[in-house]
Write a protein that holds these residues in place. Structure first.
Motif, mmCIF file in Angstrom:
data_model
loop_
_atom_site.group_PDB
_atom_site.id
_atom_site.type_symbol
_atom_site.label_atom_id
_atom_site.label_comp_id
_atom_site.label_asym_id
_atom_site.label_seq_id
_atom_site.Cartn_x
_atom_site.Cartn_y
_atom_site.Cartn_z
ATOM 1 N N THR A 52 0.906 -1.065 -0.092
ATOM 2 C CA THR A 52 -0.056 -0.160 -0.231
ATOM 3 C C THR A 52 0.939 1.337 0.188
ATOM 4 O O THR A 52 0.569 2.306 -0.756
ATOM 5 C CB THR A 52 -0.934 0.121 1.146
ATOM 6 N N TYR A 54 3.803 1.473 -1.227
ATOM 7 C CA TYR A 54 4.332 1.525 -2.545
ATOM 8 C C TYR A 54 3.370 2.452 -3.612
ATOM 9 O O TYR A 54 3.844 3.127 -4.398
ATOM 10 C CB TYR A 54 4.839 0.288 -3.305
ATOM 11 N N GLU A 55 2.268 1.997 -3.530
ATOM 12 C CA GLU A 55 1.212 2.577 -4.361
ATOM 13 C C GLU A 55 1.070 4.102 -3.948
ATOM 14 O O GLU A 55 0.833 4.696 -4.948
ATOM 15 C CB GLU A 55 -0.180 1.739 -4.227
ATOM 16 N N LYS A 58 3.928 6.146 -5.377
ATOM 17 C CA LYS A 58 3.596 6.295 -6.995
ATOM 18 C C LYS A 58 2.687 7.539 -7.185
ATOM 19 O O LYS A 58 2.644 8.069 -8.308
ATOM 20 C CB LYS A 58 3.080 4.982 -7.380
ATOM 21 N N GLU A 240 -1.145 -8.522 -3.966
ATOM 22 C CA GLU A 240 -1.311 -7.526 -5.213
ATOM 23 C C GLU A 240 -2.560 -7.107 -5.617
ATOM 24 O O GLU A 240 -2.926 -6.097 -5.649
ATOM 25 C CB GLU A 240 -0.523 -7.768 -6.311
ATOM 26 N N ASP A 244 -4.513 -3.502 -5.101
ATOM 27 C CA ASP A 244 -5.112 -2.753 -5.953
ATOM 28 C C ASP A 244 -6.559 -2.450 -5.792
ATOM 29 O O ASP A 244 -6.867 -1.250 -5.978
ATOM 30 C CB ASP A 244 -4.997 -3.733 -7.298
ATOM 31 N N LEU A 247 -6.553 0.294 -2.888
ATOM 32 C CA LEU A 247 -6.330 1.618 -3.367
ATOM 33 C C LEU A 247 -7.611 2.429 -4.302
ATOM 34 O O LEU A 247 -8.005 3.282 -4.212
ATOM 35 C CB LEU A 247 -5.241 1.756 -4.372
#
Length: 304
Positions: A52, A54-55, A58, A240, A244, A247
């Motif tokens: 989470t 990492y997202e 980004k 993952e 996804d 988010l």
């Protein structure tokens, strides 16, 4: 007969909410921007918390990462910085209220006001009731439930003042149905789901509509914490996939995220069937309640 008629009254409501939900599947809600938002993630040193982070990195958010594992949190922070995010990492024991409060003061002084709080830290012990040690039961509730209270009390006031923010509760499908040999874990996740629902209603009552809430309820995830996990609610999930959907749920401000989405209906069916009652007159009332809950589920939980 009275209860049977009550059941029939709920059916149109169920149909309307289901059709509305299906319609919105073809009209996706716009994803909000989180660029520059200060996002605090507990349990960010591994698993769902790490991915989470990492997202959000980004998406150019400013990250505050908490974990009890110093090595894990440093690895997560390093990767987030590589992705271009500004990161502040803290070693925090989420089973310790005073550690949470003192760390929250440091965050406010060194970083600023948190606007997105992801209560992700969790623990699980796989054993039957009598084999689960008392300190393990206490720690399960301290991390999986009580920590949500302490972090929310620390960071929610500014969100309410600004009428802007987001509280994310990482719970579980085990917060809606019981699983053998996970008694403490299931109980704590039921409490986490209740925390989310009650907080959502309280914010609405206080007219703080700009502060959003989201609760994640996935089936068991392949993170290594539970060996050979198996339930009737669906397959074991990959991290993952869960992140996804988490988010997307946060960015579209979904209140409840079931993964897979069929869990919301399967839990209703399981609860109804598990009663093993014949549909005689005196037992129509529980069925009515389940039908009503299903209708609300279709409206509140699976609507994007």
């Amino acid at each position: 007969m009275k209860f049977f008629l009550q059941c029939l009254q709920f059916l149109p409501l169920l149909i309307i909410f289901t059709l509305e939900s299906l319609l919105k599947l073809f009209i996706p809600k716009k994803r909000k921007s989180v660029t520059g938002e200060i996002v605090l993630i507990t349990g960010a040193g591994h698993g769902i918390g790490r991915l989470t982070a990492y997202e959000f990195a980004k998406l150019k958010s400013k990250l505050v990462l908490w974990d009890i594992n110093k090595h894990g949190i440093e690895d997560t922070a390093a990767e987030c910085r590589r992705l271009g995010a500004k990161v502040h990492a803290f070693v925090v024991d989420c089973s310790n209220r005073e550690d949470i409060y003192s760390s929250a003061k440091k965050v406010k002084a060194e970083v600023g006001d948190v606007s997105i709080l992801v209560n992700n830290a969790g623990v699980v012990y796989t054993s039957d009731l009598f084999a689960t040690q008392d300190p393990q039961i206490e720690k399960t509730f301290e991390v999986n439930v009580l920590a949500h209270f302490w972090t929310t009390k620390a960071f929610l006031p500014v969100m309410m003042k600004n009428n802007h923010g987001h509280i994310v509760t990482v719970a579980s499908a085990a917060g809606h149905t019981g699983v053998p040999f996970l008694l403490a874990y299931c109980s704590s996740k039921f409490a986490a789901v209740g925390f989310h629902k009650a907080l959502t209603e309280e914010l609405a009552a206080l007219e703080r509509t700009g502060v959003k809430t989201t609760c994640l309820c996935p089936n068991f995830i392949n993170t290594g914490f539970i060996k050979n996990a198996s339930t009737a609610l669906g397959p074991i999930l990959e991290p993952e996939e869960v992140v996804d959907k988490l988010l997307n749920g946060i960015l579209t401000e979904q209140k409840m995220i079931f993964i897979p989405s069929s869990i919301c209906f399967l839990t209703v069916v399981e609860n109804t069937v598990s009663r093993k009652r014949q549909p005689n007159a005196e037992n129509w009332e529980p069925l009515c309640i389940h039908l009503w809950w299903t209708a609300v589920t279709a409206k509140t939980f699976i609507t994007p």
